[in-house]
Every structure is written in structure tokens, then in C-alpha cells.
Design a protein around this motif. Sequence first.
Motif, PDB file in Angstrom:
ATOM      1  N   GLY A  79      13.886   6.603   1.736  1.00  0.00           N
ATOM      2  CA  GLY A  79      15.233   7.151   1.667  1.00  0.00           C
ATOM      3  C   GLY A  79      15.275   8.661   1.847  1.00  0.00           C
ATOM      4  N   GLY A  80      16.132   9.304   1.039  1.00  0.00           N
ATOM      5  CA  GLY A  80      16.281  10.751   1.127  1.00  0.00           C
ATOM      6  C   GLY A  80      15.001  11.500   0.829  1.00  0.00           C
ATOM      7  N   HIS A  81      14.140  10.932  -0.017  1.00  0.00           N
ATOM      8  CA  HIS A  81      12.860  11.585  -0.330  1.00  0.00           C
ATOM      9  C   HIS A  81      11.982  11.642   0.926  1.00  0.00           C
ATOM     10  CE1 HIS A  81      14.304  10.675  -4.343  1.00  0.00           C
ATOM     11  NE2 HIS A  81      14.344   9.410  -4.012  1.00  0.00           N
ATOM     12  N   PHE A  82      12.040  10.586   1.725  1.00  0.00           N
ATOM     13  CA  PHE A  82      11.271  10.541   2.971  1.00  0.00           C
ATOM     14  C   PHE A  82      11.774  11.600   3.949  1.00  0.00           C
ATOM     15  CE2 PHE A  82      10.699   8.958   7.312  1.00  0.00           C
ATOM     16  CZ  PHE A  82       9.372   8.559   7.309  1.00  0.00           C
ATOM     17  N   PRO A  95       8.351  17.244   3.533  1.00  0.00           N
ATOM     18  CA  PRO A  95       7.561  17.337   4.767  1.00  0.00           C
ATOM     19  C   PRO A  95       6.680  16.099   4.921  1.00  0.00           C
ATOM     20  CG  PRO A  95       7.453  19.383   3.520  1.00  0.00           C
ATOM     21  CD  PRO A  95       8.117  18.374   2.623  1.00  0.00           C
ATOM     22  N   LEU A  96       6.388  15.728   6.161  1.00  0.00           N
ATOM     23  CA  LEU A  96       5.604  14.526   6.403  1.00  0.00           C
ATOM     24  C   LEU A  96       4.237  14.591   5.735  1.00  0.00           C
ATOM     25  CD1 LEU A  96       5.563  11.787   7.787  1.00  0.00           C
ATOM     26  CD2 LEU A  96       4.692  12.910   9.854  1.00  0.00           C
ATOM     27  N   LYS A  97       3.673  15.782   5.628  1.00  0.00           N
ATOM     28  CA  LYS A  97       2.355  15.893   4.990  1.00  0.00           C
ATOM     29  C   LYS A  97       2.418  15.507   3.512  1.00  0.00           C
ATOM     30  CE  LYS A  97       2.712  20.894   4.095  1.00  0.00           C
ATOM     31  NZ  LYS A  97       2.095  22.219   4.382  1.00  0.00           N
ATOM     32  N   VAL A  98       3.558  15.717   2.876  1.00  0.00           N
ATOM     33  CA  VAL A  98       3.726  15.299   1.480  1.00  0.00           C
ATOM     34  C   VAL A  98       3.786  13.779   1.396  1.00  0.00           C
ATOM     35  CG1 VAL A  98       5.267  15.379  -0.519  1.00  0.00           C
ATOM     36  CG2 VAL A  98       4.844  17.455   0.824  1.00  0.00           C
ATOM     37  N   THR A  99       4.504  13.160   2.327  1.00  0.00           N
ATOM     38  CA  THR A  99       4.567  11.699   2.351  1.00  0.00           C
ATOM     39  C   THR A  99       3.185  11.109   2.582  1.00  0.00           C
ATOM     40  OG1 THR A  99       6.822  11.812   3.220  1.00  0.00           O
ATOM     41  CG2 THR A  99       5.671   9.719   3.440  1.00  0.00           C
ATOM     42  N   ARG A 100       2.444  11.678   3.514  1.00  0.00           N
ATOM     43  CA  ARG A 100       1.075  11.201   3.758  1.00  0.00           C
ATOM     44  C   ARG A 100       0.234  11.303   2.488  1.00  0.00           C
ATOM     45  NH1 ARG A 100       1.146  14.875   8.445  1.00  0.00           N
ATOM     46  NH2 ARG A 100       1.500  13.703  10.378  1.00  0.00           N
ATOM     47  N   TRP A 101       0.306  12.460   1.826  1.00  0.00           N
ATOM     48  CA  TRP A 101      -0.458  12.659   0.599  1.00  0.00           C
ATOM     49  C   TRP A 101      -0.084  11.630  -0.447  1.00  0.00           C
ATOM     50  CZ3 TRP A 101       1.947  13.856  -4.081  1.00  0.00           C
ATOM     51  CH2 TRP A 101       1.076  14.073  -5.150  1.00  0.00           C
ATOM     52  N   ALA A 102       1.209  11.348  -0.584  1.00  0.00           N
ATOM     53  CA  ALA A 102       1.670  10.399  -1.594  1.00  0.00           C
ATOM     54  C   ALA A 102       1.158   8.998  -1.296  1.00  0.00           C
ATOM     55  CB  ALA A 102       3.200  10.405  -1.650  1.00  0.00           C
ATOM     56  N   ARG A 128       9.420  10.707  12.338  1.00  0.00           N
ATOM     57  CA  ARG A 128       8.522  10.699  11.180  1.00  0.00           C
ATOM     58  C   ARG A 128       7.964   9.309  10.926  1.00  0.00           C
ATOM     59  NH1 ARG A 128      11.140  14.637   6.480  1.00  0.00           N
ATOM     60  NH2 ARG A 128      10.884  16.598   7.623  1.00  0.00           N
ATOM     61  N   LEU A 129       8.843   8.304  10.972  1.00  0.00           N
ATOM     62  CA  LEU A 129       8.352   6.944  10.749  1.00  0.00           C
ATOM     63  C   LEU A 129       7.399   6.529  11.857  1.00  0.00           C
ATOM     64  CD1 LEU A 129       8.363   4.357   9.100  1.00  0.00           C
ATOM     65  CD2 LEU A 129      10.334   3.584  10.438  1.00  0.00           C
ATOM     66  N   SER A 130       7.707   6.901  13.084  1.00  0.00           N
ATOM     67  CA  SER A 130       6.826   6.560  14.202  1.00  0.00           C
ATOM     68  C   SER A 130       5.418   7.100  13.976  1.00  0.00           C
ATOM     69  CB  SER A 130       7.418   7.126  15.497  1.00  0.00           C
ATOM     70  OG  SER A 130       6.587   6.813  16.597  1.00  0.00           O
ATOM     71  N   ARG A 131       5.328   8.335  13.532  1.00  0.00           N
ATOM     72  CA  ARG A 131       4.012   8.938  13.276  1.00  0.00           C
ATOM     73  C   ARG A 131       3.328   8.271  12.090  1.00  0.00           C
ATOM     74  NH1 ARG A 131       5.576  15.163  13.054  1.00  0.00           N
ATOM     75  NH2 ARG A 131       3.350  15.429  12.574  1.00  0.00           N
ATOM     76  N   LEU A 132       4.105   7.927  11.083  1.00  0.00           N
ATOM     77  CA  LEU A 132       3.531   7.292   9.898  1.00  0.00           C
ATOM     78  C   LEU A 132       2.928   5.931  10.238  1.00  0.00           C
ATOM     79  CD1 LEU A 132       3.537   8.368   6.935  1.00  0.00           C
ATOM     80  CD2 LEU A 132       5.380   6.742   6.481  1.00  0.00           C
ATOM     81  N   LEU A 133       3.598   5.192  11.129  1.00  0.00           N
ATOM     82  CA  LEU A 133       3.117   3.862  11.490  1.00  0.00           C
ATOM     83  C   LEU A 133       1.843   3.918  12.326  1.00  0.00           C
ATOM     84  CD1 LEU A 133       6.475   2.023  12.330  1.00  0.00           C
ATOM     85  CD2 LEU A 133       5.184   2.042  10.184  1.00  0.00           C
ATOM     86  N   LEU A 134       1.559   5.064  12.907  1.00  0.00           N
ATOM     87  CA  LEU A 134       0.293   5.236  13.618  1.00  0.00           C
ATOM     88  C   LEU A 134      -0.859   5.531  12.669  1.00  0.00           C
ATOM     89  CD1 LEU A 134       1.386   7.392  16.701  1.00  0.00           C
ATOM     90  CD2 LEU A 134       0.588   5.016  16.744  1.00  0.00           C
ATOM     91  N   GLU A 135      -0.529   6.034  11.483  1.00  0.00           N
ATOM     92  CA  GLU A 135      -1.560   6.505  10.558  1.00  0.00           C
ATOM     93  C   GLU A 135      -1.871   5.531   9.425  1.00  0.00           C
ATOM     94  OE1 GLU A 135      -0.849  10.565   9.272  1.00  0.00           O
ATOM     95  OE2 GLU A 135       0.334  10.940  11.070  1.00  0.00           O
ATOM     96  N   PHE A 136      -0.917   4.658   9.091  1.00  0.00           N
ATOM     97  CA  PHE A 136      -1.111   3.743   7.974  1.00  0.00           C
ATOM     98  C   PHE A 136      -0.716   2.326   8.390  1.00  0.00           C
ATOM     99  CE2 PHE A 136      -0.201   7.877   6.079  1.00  0.00           C
ATOM    100  CZ  PHE A 136      -1.187   7.990   5.105  1.00  0.00           C
ATOM    101  N   PRO A 137      -1.481   1.320   7.929  1.00  0.00           N
ATOM    102  CA  PRO A 137      -1.078  -0.066   8.193  1.00  0.00           C
ATOM    103  C   PRO A 137       0.153  -0.423   7.355  1.00  0.00           C
ATOM    104  CG  PRO A 137      -3.412   0.099   7.568  1.00  0.00           C
ATOM    105  CD  PRO A 137      -2.769   1.407   7.234  1.00  0.00           C
ATOM    106  N   TYR A 138       1.105  -1.132   7.967  1.00  0.00           N
ATOM    107  CA  TYR A 138       2.317  -1.568   7.282  1.00  0.00           C
ATOM    108  C   TYR A 138       2.608  -3.020   7.611  1.00  0.00           C
ATOM    109  CZ  TYR A 138       4.137   2.775   5.278  1.00  0.00           C
ATOM    110  OH  TYR A 138       4.337   3.890   4.495  1.00  0.00           O
TER     111      TYR A 138
END
Length: 284
Positions: free
Chosen positions: A193-196, A200-207, A255-265
Amino acid sequence: MTNALSFDVEEYFHVHAFKDVIACRDWDHYPERVVDSTRRILALLRRRQVTATFFILGWVAVKQPALIREIAADGHEIASHGFAHQAVYELSQSQFRDDLARASDAIRSAYPEAELTGYRAPSFSINERTPWAFEELARAGFRYDSSLSPVSLHDRYGVRGAPRFAHVADAGLVEIPPSTVKLGKHNLAVAGGGHFRLAPLKVTRWAIRRINSEGHPAVTYLHPWEFDPGQPRIRSAPWKSRIRHYINLNHTESRLSRLLLEFPYGRMDEVYSASISAIPAGLR
């Protein structure tokens, strides 16, 4: 570790933050945009070869039945988001029961093959004021819920002391909370949501990495309207609601596109299949 990806399928004018300026009776007067924004999500998921869970608002199923079939045709899980996007804590037990039934009927009318094992309340609105909610969900045939947020710093929802990770709740349902990270005494919402959009994307990755290091999948949730920066602005809404709703809408998809390349979902029901199937039959 496979993380859980989910989308709450609703219109931009359905959000709980706008309820004081947009009445349910006026919804038909606003231009509908959920089809195009959901198709953007579906196209992205096809490119990344990812399946997810779509919590469908019954109102949307009535208006756009073909969209529900389109989502299912891509192999995504169809789940329930209730019918009228009302906070559960604002309903009586019987009203909640009726909303669940109305939503299930609408979704199954659009897509009769829907199993509807999962439910998510609008605005994560199951809390201490709704002790009957899990009983009603189990009675309606749901196997898991994703409505109880363990955040400790939020003005609209959150249950202090609630477990941060999936667990068996009342009536034998598996409760799958949205992701949080514990910092000091507080559980802070992340990865949805709004937190995403705000962090910054690097914070989401860290989390996500931190949650995975604790031995659990991350639960990411988004809405189709978050992929629609061109949506009409509700200028009569309170300033705080406008900031939350509109910030960084133009970055959600990338952001979601990049996240889906880095983590399995994957889909919620598949990520948590072991927990769901482990519930004794008598508790379902």
C-alpha cells in the motif's frame, strides 16, 4: 523463500479514507477505472511469470464480471474483499454475515469456479471490536484470512500485540497478517500500500530480506488504483488522505516490476498451503 503477492481489487473511489466525502450511493456517478488498471497489473505479472491472489470486491464483480474471469484465466487466486468496502468494525455481526454472502454470490456469479478460500477485510478492519468475525468467516467456508494488522502506529487500523506472522486464529482459520518489521517496541508496516509507495525501494528490499531471515514470507499487498496515476483527484478529501492516496502513484508499477525480478512471489493460498492444509478437519 517465496513471498506472497496480493491485490485488493477496488475502485479509487471505494477507499475507506474517502468514505466521508464519497457516499456509497454516489459510486455510480464516478468514472470506473479498475479494468484498465487491473489489466496493467496482469500484463506485468505475465511478463514476470508470477501468479498472485486477487481479493475481489463484490461490487466490482457485479460491475465487471469479465474482469474476474480474466484474472482467473491467468492462473491467479480469486479471493473475497467483501461487497461494499465497509470497515468490519462498523458493521454488526449479522451485517458482516450478509456482506460476506453478498460478495461470495457476486464473485461466483462472475466466476462460478471460484473456491473463495481467502478473505481480506477492507482497511484491515478486523480487530478487538469484532470478536465474532472469524466465526462468521469459518461459517462462510473461508480457510484463511488476511485482515488483522499487527501494526502499533496507525490511526485507522492495527491490533497491538497481535502476532506478526501466519498463525491459527479463532474458529480454526489461518490468519496471514500484512508484513511488518519490528523496530524497538513497535511493529511498522512495510511492503504494501502507501508504505510501499512512500518508502524508497531499498527500504522495501531491506524489509523483505529481514522478514525472510526470520523464516517467514513477506506479504505484499497493492491496489489497482495504485497503478493509475491519471485517476480523478478527490479534492474534497482531507489533506492527509490525499497525500496517502496519491503519493508516488507514478512509481508503483516500476517498483513492483523491479521487486519481482529480485524476489520470488506467488499466490497466498500456495505460499501458505502447508499451514492451511495442516488445520484439523474439525476446525475448518
